[in-house]
Design an enzyme around this catalytic site. Structure first.
Site, mmCIF file in Angstrom:
data_model
loop_
_atom_site.group_PDB
_atom_site.id
_atom_site.type_symbol
_atom_site.label_atom_id
_atom_site.label_comp_id
_atom_site.label_asym_id
_atom_site.label_seq_id
_atom_site.Cartn_x
_atom_site.Cartn_y
_atom_site.Cartn_z
ATOM 1 N N MET A 30 18.787 41.977 132.509
ATOM 2 C CA MET A 30 17.558 42.254 133.352
ATOM 3 C C MET A 30 16.394 41.746 132.804
ATOM 4 O O MET A 30 15.240 41.980 133.013
ATOM 5 C CB MET A 30 17.384 43.714 133.438
ATOM 6 C CG MET A 30 18.634 44.387 134.177
ATOM 7 S SD MET A 30 17.989 46.063 134.975
ATOM 8 C CE MET A 30 17.666 47.018 133.369
ATOM 9 N N HIS A 37 20.611 39.525 123.283
ATOM 10 C CA HIS A 37 21.056 38.836 124.336
ATOM 11 C C HIS A 37 21.596 37.396 123.954
ATOM 12 O O HIS A 37 22.747 36.940 124.133
ATOM 13 C CB HIS A 37 19.816 38.474 125.459
ATOM 14 C CG HIS A 37 19.396 39.908 126.120
ATOM 15 N ND1 HIS A 37 18.232 40.343 125.786
ATOM 16 C CD2 HIS A 37 20.285 40.574 126.837
ATOM 17 C CE1 HIS A 37 18.012 41.245 126.686
ATOM 18 N NE2 HIS A 37 19.267 41.752 127.317
ATOM 19 N N GLN A 155 28.171 51.554 129.226
ATOM 20 C CA GLN A 155 28.270 50.890 130.263
ATOM 21 C C GLN A 155 29.180 49.669 130.095
ATOM 22 O O GLN A 155 30.052 49.318 131.127
ATOM 23 C CB GLN A 155 26.714 49.922 130.286
ATOM 24 C CG GLN A 155 26.660 49.075 131.173
ATOM 25 C CD GLN A 155 25.274 48.243 131.133
ATOM 26 O OE1 GLN A 155 24.306 48.970 131.448
ATOM 27 N NE2 GLN A 155 25.285 47.007 130.387
ATOM 28 N N SER A 187 16.480 46.015 121.806
ATOM 29 C CA SER A 187 16.666 46.413 123.237
ATOM 30 C C SER A 187 15.338 45.849 124.002
ATOM 31 O O SER A 187 14.250 45.631 123.443
ATOM 32 C CB SER A 187 16.363 47.944 123.198
ATOM 33 O OG SER A 187 16.258 48.518 124.475
#
EC number: 6.3.2.1
Length: 282
Positions: A30, A37, A155, A187
């Site tokens: 997102m 990431h 998730q 995060s």
């Protein structure tokens, strides 16, 4: 790095790559990218011919409008990070109509109960939103392998179950939590913390380390009590929940069985930022 700004452009790109026999790795995001990431793309690059990223802030997985509005959007910076990494071949930036051509609403799923545990109790409908966007992205990108961080362990379990239920030919990889020097799990929401709050928030990791030390030495009720006591005395922090759960079923346990694997899950509100973390107990 190619930038693909709509579904048609993406599908043409994927078709060309498939014709050349390329093995595709994929990690959807997102945005508001960080080193966590980047670790996904590093893992993907080592195992695939081609690595694709996507950035789409999915409205259906937010439980309140204010959280969606506050979610950081840093597209230009994200693109620079992906290019600098050297691990991403293409970035897909879909518009809302590419993911939700009719109505912006979630599908309804049954994940055999794992969607009802932990986050499912506190964020009703959240995993339906997650699964809806992931299913659509998987259909469009058609990856051979996909990569997700273990920070969002529930998730990750949901996505594995989604692939199983839909019989999708995709291998799902969980990538270890990427932490800063103090142990704070990186995060996108962390960017909303002040420098002082980031230092204070290392208490989450420190607590999980202690839980791992206490594991099998004292009872789970005693561990629960100690964790509650830690955050009761932590100013500016509010413990939302702490639980020790079976890694397979995600059901909370009050006793350790030798043939099971367990993980501790912790959610703490620091100011108006909700932080989640977890740790495998060994």
């Amino acid at each position: 790095m190619e930038i693909l700004k709509n579904k048609t452009t993406l599908q043409n790109y994927i078709e060309r790559q498939k014709e050349m026999g390329k093995k595709i790795g994929f990690a959807p995001t997102m945005g508001a990218l960080h080193e966590g990431h980047m670790s996904l793309y590093k893992a993907a690059k080592a195992e695939n011919d081609l690595v694709i990223s996507s950035i789409f802030v999915n409205p259906t997985q937010f439980n309140n409008v204010s959280d969606l509005a506050k979610y950081p959007r840093t597209l230009d910076f994200d693109i620079k990070q992906l290019e600098a990494s050297g691990n991403v071949d293409a970035l897909y930036i879909p518009e809302i109509k590419d993911i939700y051509p009719k109505q912006t609403e979630s599908k309804q799923y049954n994940f055999d109960g794992i969607e009802l545990e932990m986050e499912g109790k506190f964020r009703p409908g959240h995993f339906d939103g997650v699964a809806t966007v992931i299913e659509e992205l998987f259909k469009q990108v058609r990856p051979d392998q996909a990569y997700f961080g273990e920070k969002d362990f529930q998730q990750l379990a949901i996505i594995k179950k989604l692939v199983e239920k839909l019989h999708l030919p995709i291998k799902i990889h969980g990538v270890a939590i990427y932490r800063n020097n103090g142990g704070l799990a990186l995060s996108s929401r962390n960017e909303r913390l002040s420098s002082h709050q980031k230092k204070e928030a290392t208490l989450l990791y420190e607590t999980l380390v202690k839980v791992n030390e206490w594991f099998r030495i004292i009872t789970i009720p005693e561990i629960n009590s100690r964790v509650e006591e830690i955050f009761h005395h932590a100013s500016g922090m509010e413990l939302e929940y702490f639980t020790i759960a079976d890694e397979e079923t995600l059901k909370e346990t009050d006793f350790f069985y030798k043939d099971k694997s367990y993980r501790a899950f912790l959610v703490v509100n620091v100011g108006d930022v909700r932080l989640i973390d977890n740790m495998h107990l060994d």
